[in-house]
Scaffold this active site. Structure first.
Site, PDB file in Angstrom:
ATOM      1  N   GLU A   1       0.837  -1.196   0.000  1.00 25.32           N
ATOM      2  CA  GLU A   1       0.000   0.000   0.000  1.00 25.32           C
ATOM      3  C   GLU A   1       0.876   1.252   0.000  1.00 25.32           C
ATOM      4  OE1 GLU A   1      -2.329  -0.571   3.521  1.00 25.32           O
ATOM      5  OE2 GLU A   1      -3.000  -2.554   2.870  1.00 25.32           O
TER       6      GLU A   1
ATOM      7  N   LEU B   1      -5.873  -2.222  -0.884  1.00 27.34           N
ATOM      8  CA  LEU B   1      -5.652  -2.184   0.563  1.00 27.34           C
ATOM      9  C   LEU B   1      -6.193  -3.463   1.195  1.00 27.34           C
ATOM     10  CD1 LEU B   1      -5.166   0.801  -0.200  1.00 27.34           C
ATOM     11  CD2 LEU B   1      -6.130   1.422   2.024  1.00 27.34           C
TER      12      LEU B   1
ATOM     13  N   GLU C   1      -4.260  -6.717   3.162  1.00 27.04           N
ATOM     14  CA  GLU C   1      -3.034  -7.414   3.555  1.00 27.04           C
ATOM     15  C   GLU C   1      -3.070  -8.891   3.207  1.00 27.04           C
ATOM     16  OE1 GLU C   1      -3.039  -3.601   5.157  1.00 27.04           O
ATOM     17  OE2 GLU C   1      -4.569  -5.138   5.498  1.00 27.04           O
TER      18      GLU C   1
ATOM     19  N   GLN D   1       2.034  -2.293   5.867  1.00 25.54           N
ATOM     20  CA  GLN D   1       2.276  -0.910   6.244  1.00 25.54           C
ATOM     21  C   GLN D   1       2.510  -0.707   7.738  1.00 25.54           C
ATOM     22  OE1 GLN D   1      -0.748   2.409   5.393  1.00 25.54           O
ATOM     23  NE2 GLN D   1       0.629   2.481   3.633  1.00 25.54           N
TER      24      GLN D   1
ATOM     25  N   TYR E   1      -1.530  -4.290  11.099  1.00 25.69           N
ATOM     26  CA  TYR E   1      -2.243  -4.750   9.911  1.00 25.69           C
ATOM     27  C   TYR E   1      -1.882  -6.194   9.559  1.00 25.69           C
ATOM     28  CZ  TYR E   1      -3.030   0.289   9.130  1.00 25.69           C
ATOM     29  OH  TYR E   1      -3.375   1.601   9.257  1.00 25.69           O
TER      30      TYR E   1
ATOM     31  N   HIS F   1      -0.793   2.315  14.865  1.00 25.62           N
ATOM     32  CA  HIS F   1       0.456   2.860  14.363  1.00 25.62           C
ATOM     33  C   HIS F   1       1.572   2.756  15.389  1.00 25.62           C
ATOM     34  CE1 HIS F   1      -2.847   4.959  12.165  1.00 25.62           C
ATOM     35  NE2 HIS F   1      -2.148   4.464  11.179  1.00 25.62           N
TER      36      HIS F   1
END
Length: 760
Positions: A446, A475, A477, A499, A503, A548
């Site tokens: 991605e 998008l 995985e 990413q 994920y 994140h």
């Protein structure tokens, strides 16, 4: 054996072995057949008027059906004698032999477990192969099993391009599509493919599995690909028997949900009738090969004898329903065609039926006498092959200097001639290097192409090497990792990017259940070499919470055969990537390159502007040995035996800062050990470092439960060094909150110093 059961029992009676009843039904049906016979068809003549199947083709398909059926019956009998260890059968699905006949043996096939007919027919494609003996060895878990070496009952064959699957519930669909895409990509790149360029991939599954999220993601990705006019020659074969174990599929559901799907071409075929169904199957196969479009073949089947030997259908299905299902047995229809067409007499059919039974039982008895896996070394031999000398030589190989110059532009621009750089730039330089070294390398994921990734780590790669080698995906995985397996199947070196670590958990089974298991279940005949780049771990400031800043690597540590490397600085990243790609090239291994996001742009170590976390780029010829850590000795000199700190990733610069403070406060000289390789942990290396330690700290930015730190402690304890005073500094068992609160749940420099105080 069923053939010797006296006084055949009518199918209408309850509480009886349904396999036995189906066996008896066939014989009684043939004996009682009283229809009109045609003249025997001439060679090459249609088996019945209007059929696309000639007499010879029918005879061979019928034989394949009988082989499949008698393997099922044999398994039911010999399982109770512990001579067979698998009873999920293909009965009712024998029509899938038509798919094998219409396709080629060089069309890669990813099959579900009811594929006995397909396999028996595909064995005809090459001379000298024996579908009965090979299958019997697999049923018996024999070490001589040519598919898996006795590790599982799988349908597989290296020469026949059937890649072994285990208990696939749709998890094989993404890699089947990925393989189809890889065939076309390989042609565009000029890669030497291991199969003809007009090959298609075949992927079979049941109607219940079609509802699985992994199946749906493959269908969607196939449509998405075709919508963009990109070729994707995959034949999805949905063998619709109307039931999944005991849950019925709503009537008409598969047709209704699939035939109007955009850019997925729908075909129906009657898998219960060879004369009618073969032309329908042939049309689907030819369409897929000619158009290079994803094709959905809806194959009508039925399921008799239950899901497996332990499924007593009479307990949850009425006897009337069972009898109706058994009356639709495709072997009864094939027997009727054989007799009606004049090809075979009733006596011929019964003789072939019994002769096939005898062959299957004889093969099973022989397979039972063959050796089994009887040592741990034998069992795990294909799990994680590693040839250190060859890997080292490949990682250090430097015979691509001209391609390097082209990639970087000039001698002056070579990365080793640049000033020290931070982690993100050195990873980027290393990827350019790898692309120059290996022309069959592909990088995808991605946002990785024009944008260069969220953190610009892949910046410039597409410009340097073109959109066929560096490209964005949808998008998804699961599909990214499925694509990677497809490219690996076709001999290329994929470097997919996930990413963020969080994920990966969405698609973990594509590595755990599929990519990393292939060498094991194929006895190292097939492999999925790849390096999966994953950005992750904590300490990222100003950018979002849990997804994140995911610090959970537990799912990675639980995957047998996987290698996980985690660099904390740029030069380590480059030499580690060289080793990981060499490991894929030489030993076919699957690995994860875990990149600490918070260290991507880090330049300084102790104070702002010191530049102590910038590194020179290692010149070609330098590589990191698998399992080798890095030791940071005390700045003030000495071996650092007062305190040994084991850590990785973000923990390395944290521990170095803390070590300086601990020496100033307590006078202890501390050494910091960067593990670098997290899976498998180098336990011997850990023990060597612990052996001289007076005190031990484990700094693990992962979570308290099931983190890397637990593995370090176990290695130390099992090495006999558990008497050393030790402390563990580790994250909390929680999801990561947003903003500054995130730093309350992961270790900090102060926590390391405080842990040293407790050791005092």
């Amino acid at each position: 054996m069923f053939a010797t059961v006296p006084n055949p029992i009518p199918a209408r009676m309850k509480g009886l072995n349904r396999a036995e009843i189906c066996d008896v039904n066939f014989t009684e049906f043939v004996k009682a057949w009283d229809g009109t016979r045609q003249a025997r068809p001439a060679p090459g003549e249609a088996i019945l008027d209007g059929s696309a199947l000639d007499a010879q083709g029918f005879r061979e398909l019928f034989e394949s059906q009988l082989i499949s059926r008698h393997l099922d019956l044999m398994a039911r009998v010999l399982r109770v004698q512990n001579k067979v260890f698998y009873t999920i059968g293909s009965s009712g699905h024998e029509g899938n032999a038509m798919v094998a006949r219409a396709a080629r043996h060089t069309d890669p096939a990813f099959l579900h477990y009811r594929s006995g007919g397909f396999m028996a027919e595909r064995f005809r494609k090459l001379p000298g192969m024996d579908p009965i003996m090979d299958s019997a060895l697999s049923f018996a878990a024999s070490k001589d099993d040519p598919a898996s070496g006795g590790r599982h009952k799988v349908w597989g064959s290296k020469p026949l391009w059937v890649l072994p699957q285990t208990s696939t519930i749709a998890s094989h669909l993404p890699k089947a599509l990925g393989t189809a895409v890889a065939i076309e990509t390989g042609k565009r790149l000029g890669t030497q493919l291991p199969i003809p360029g007009d090959s298609i991939t075949i992927c079979s599954f049941g109607d219940a599995s079609a509802n699985h999220a992994t199946a749906q993601t493959a269908f969607n990705a196939a449509s998405w690909t075709a919508y963009q006019k990109l070729p994707a020659p995959v034949l999805f074969v949905c063998e619709d028997n109307g039931i999944g174990i005991s849950v019925k599929t709503p009537t008409g559901w598969i047709a209704e949900s699939m035939r109007n799907r955009p850019d997925l071409d729908y075909f129906f075929a009657d898998g219960l009738d060879l004369a009618t169904g073969y032309g329908q199957v042939q049309a689907a196969v030819e369409h897929c090969r000619r158009t290079r479009r994803p094709t959905f073949l809806h194959l009508r089947t039925t399921r008799i004898m239950g899901h497996a030997g332990t499924d007593f259908e009479i307990e949850w299905r009425s006897v009337e329903e069972l009898c109706a299902v058994e009356a639709g047995d495709p072997l009864l229809r094939s027997a009727a065609i054989a007799i009606e067409s004049g090809l075979m007499s009733k006596e011929d059919v019964l003789a072939l039926y019994e002769a096939t039974r005898q062959k299957c039982f004889a093969a099973a008895e022989e397979a039972d006498r063959r050796p089994k896996l009887d040592s741990l070394a034998d069992v795990v031999a294909p799990l994680a092959p590693y040839t250190p000398g060859k890997v080292k030589a490949e990682a250090e190989r430097t015979d691509y200097a001209e391609r390097r110059l082209t990639a970087f532009g000039s001698e002056a621009k070579l990365p080793e001639n640049q000033p020290p750089r931070h982690l993100a730039i050195q990873i980027n330089q290393a990827l350019h290097d790898i692309f120059a070294k290996y022309p069959d390398t592909l990088l995808f994921g991605e946002d990785v192409a024009q944008k260069g990734g969220v953190y610009t780590v892949t910046k410039g790669l597409q410009k340097a090497f073109g959109p066929r080698r560096v490209f964005n995906t949808l998008l998804d995985e699961t599909m990214i990792l499925g694509m990677a397996q497809g490219f690996a199947n076709m001999g290329m070196l994929p470097i997919p990017e996930i990413q963020y670590l969080a994920y990966f958990h969405n698609a973990c089974d594509q590595i755990r259940g599929e990519a990393a298991s292939l060498q094991f279940f194929s006895n190292n005949q097939y492999a999925n070499p790849m390096v999966v780049r994953i950005a992750g771990l904590g300490y990222q400031r100003g950018f979002g919470g849990h997804f994140h800043n995911d610090n959970s690597i537990t799912a990675l540590r639980d995957i047998p055969g996987l290698v996980v490397g985690c660099p904390s600085r740029g030069d380590d990243a480059a030499t580690m990537l060289r080793t990981l790609t060499a490991l894929s090239k030489v030993d076919g291994r699957v690995s994860v390159f875990l990149e600490p996001i918070a260290l991507y742009m880090t330049k300084d170590l102790y104070e702002a502007g010191d530049g102590k976390w910038l590194t020179d780029y290692p010149a070609p010829g330098e590589a990191m040995t698998l399992g080798e850590g890095r030791v940071y000795l005390p700045e003030s000199g000495g071996k650092g035996d007062d305190l040994v700190i084991f850590t990785y990733g973000n923990g390395v610069p944290m521990s170095l800062r803390a070590a300086r403070r601990i020496e100033q406060k307590r006078g202890w000289k501390a050494r910091v050990v960067d593990l670098r390789w997290l899976v498998p942990l180098n336990e011997q290396y850990i023990r060597e470092q612990a052996k001289t330690a007076k005190r031990i700290l484990i700094v693990d930015e992962g979570r308290h439960s099931a983190g890397v730190g637990e593995g370090v402690i176990t290695a130390i304890a099992e090495g006999g060094y558990s008497a050393r005073p030790f402390q563990r500094v580790v994250g909390v068992d929680t999801y990561t909150p947003l903003a500054g609160a995130a730093f309350l749940v992961i270790p900090a420099d102060d926590d390391i110093v405080a842990a040293a105080d407790r050791l005092a």
